[in-house]
Design an enzyme around this catalytic site. Sequence first.
Site, short mmCIF file in Angstrom:
data_model
loop_
_atom_site.label_atom_id
_atom_site.label_comp_id
_atom_site.label_asym_id
_atom_site.label_seq_id
_atom_site.Cartn_x
_atom_site.Cartn_y
_atom_site.Cartn_z
N GLU A 108 12.11 2.16 14.35
CA GLU A 108 11.30 3.05 13.45
C GLU A 108 10.20 3.10 14.33
O GLU A 108 10.26 1.78 15.48
CB GLU A 108 11.10 2.84 12.41
CG GLU A 108 11.18 1.73 11.67
CD GLU A 108 10.43 1.02 10.77
OE1 GLU A 108 10.43 2.64 9.19
OE2 GLU A 108 9.89 0.66 9.66
N LEU A 158 11.31 0.91 7.17
CA LEU A 158 10.51 1.56 5.73
C LEU A 158 11.04 2.74 5.65
O LEU A 158 10.74 3.88 6.31
CB LEU A 158 8.31 1.76 6.33
CG LEU A 158 8.13 2.16 5.01
CD1 LEU A 158 8.59 0.74 3.72
CD2 LEU A 158 7.31 2.38 4.96
N TYR A 211 0.73 -1.00 -0.23
CA TYR A 211 0.50 -0.18 0.07
C TYR A 211 0.49 1.08 -0.50
O TYR A 211 1.96 1.18 0.14
CB TYR A 211 -0.63 -0.17 1.24
CG TYR A 211 -0.14 0.53 2.85
CD1 TYR A 211 -0.45 1.35 3.18
CD2 TYR A 211 -0.03 -0.70 3.57
CE1 TYR A 211 0.53 1.97 4.40
CE2 TYR A 211 1.06 -0.22 3.80
CZ TYR A 211 0.89 0.77 5.10
OH TYR A 211 1.70 1.22 5.86
N LYS A 236 6.35 -2.01 1.73
CA LYS A 236 4.75 -1.07 2.66
C LYS A 236 4.03 -2.31 1.93
O LYS A 236 3.06 -2.04 1.28
CB LYS A 236 4.97 0.16 1.91
CG LYS A 236 3.82 1.18 3.05
CD LYS A 236 3.84 2.52 2.37
CE LYS A 236 3.18 3.18 3.25
NZ LYS A 236 3.65 3.15 4.48
#
Length: 280
Positions: free
Chosen positions: A181, A205, A31, A149
Site C-alpha cells: 500500500e 491498513l 488516530y 491505525k
Amino acid sequence: MIVHLNGRYLADRDASISPLDRGFLFGDGVYEVVRAFDGELIEAGRHWTRLARSLREVRIPGEKFGAEAMSELALRLLEENGLRRGHAIVYVEITRGSASPRTHHFPPAGTPPTVFAYATPFTPFDGQRIHGVPIILAPDERWGRCDIKSVNLLPNALGKQLAVEAGAWETVFVRDGVVTEGTSSNLFAVIGGVLRTHPATHAILGGVTRDVVLERARASGLTVDEKAFTVAELETAEEAFLTSTTNDVMPVVRVDATKIGNGEPGAITRRLASISTRDA
C-alpha cells in the site's frame, strides 16, 4: 483554531500535552481522520468502527469513544471552527495517557487516555484527479501490524518525503516483491481486466474508501479480486489508482519510470472516481 483536548474545547495555542504522554514518548496511540462536507461526516460509522478496533488491538480502553460520542465531538469541532459549509477534515488521536516514571510497560490501570482532535478546511484534489499522478516504489520496512491505525508513522513520513523529493504524488511500499500500500493510501490495479488490491491482512491498513470502492465495484458488475500483485504485474497493469479519505479515487499514470496503460486515467478508474465524495 479551536481544538478538543481531554473534554475541553479551546484555542490551539492554549492546548498543552504533557511531555510524559506516551503518545509523545512511545508513539503509544492511535488516530482516525474523517472527511466532512457541509457539516455532514462522510462514512463516520466505518471510521469510528476502525478507531474502536485500533483501540482494542493496542489495549487502550475504548468504552468512552463510541460512535455517538465521536460524531458529537467531530461535529462540535466543525461548528466551533466555522466549518459547517464546504469540505473539511477532522483528525482524532487517542493515546494511552501520561504517567511517571517512564516505563515501557503500560501505566497503572485507570490512567486516563489523552484525547486530542481538531478540524481544518480541506480542498479536494480535483485537478490531480483529471490528469492522474505519478508514484514511486520503496521497500516496506514498517512493523508487522499495519492494520492498526497507529501514530507510529515514521516509516510513512520518510516514504512520503521520498515522493516529494522525486516529484511524485505517493510512495507505494513493496515487501518481498509484493506491492502492499501507499504511505497514506491503498493501491488498486486493473490486471487482465480484473480489479485487484492487496487483501486486508496485517500487511495493510484497511481503508474506508478502499472498502467503499470494493463494494461499488462489485455492485457495478466489475470483476474484483482482493489478491496481492507483484511489481511486475503492476508495471504491466492496464490501470491503477490510489484510494484514501483525502485522495478519494486518484488515478496513477506512472510508476517510477514506467507508464501505466496509455499514461492517462483509465475507463474503470474514471468510472469509480465518479463516486461522490459524499459517499466515499
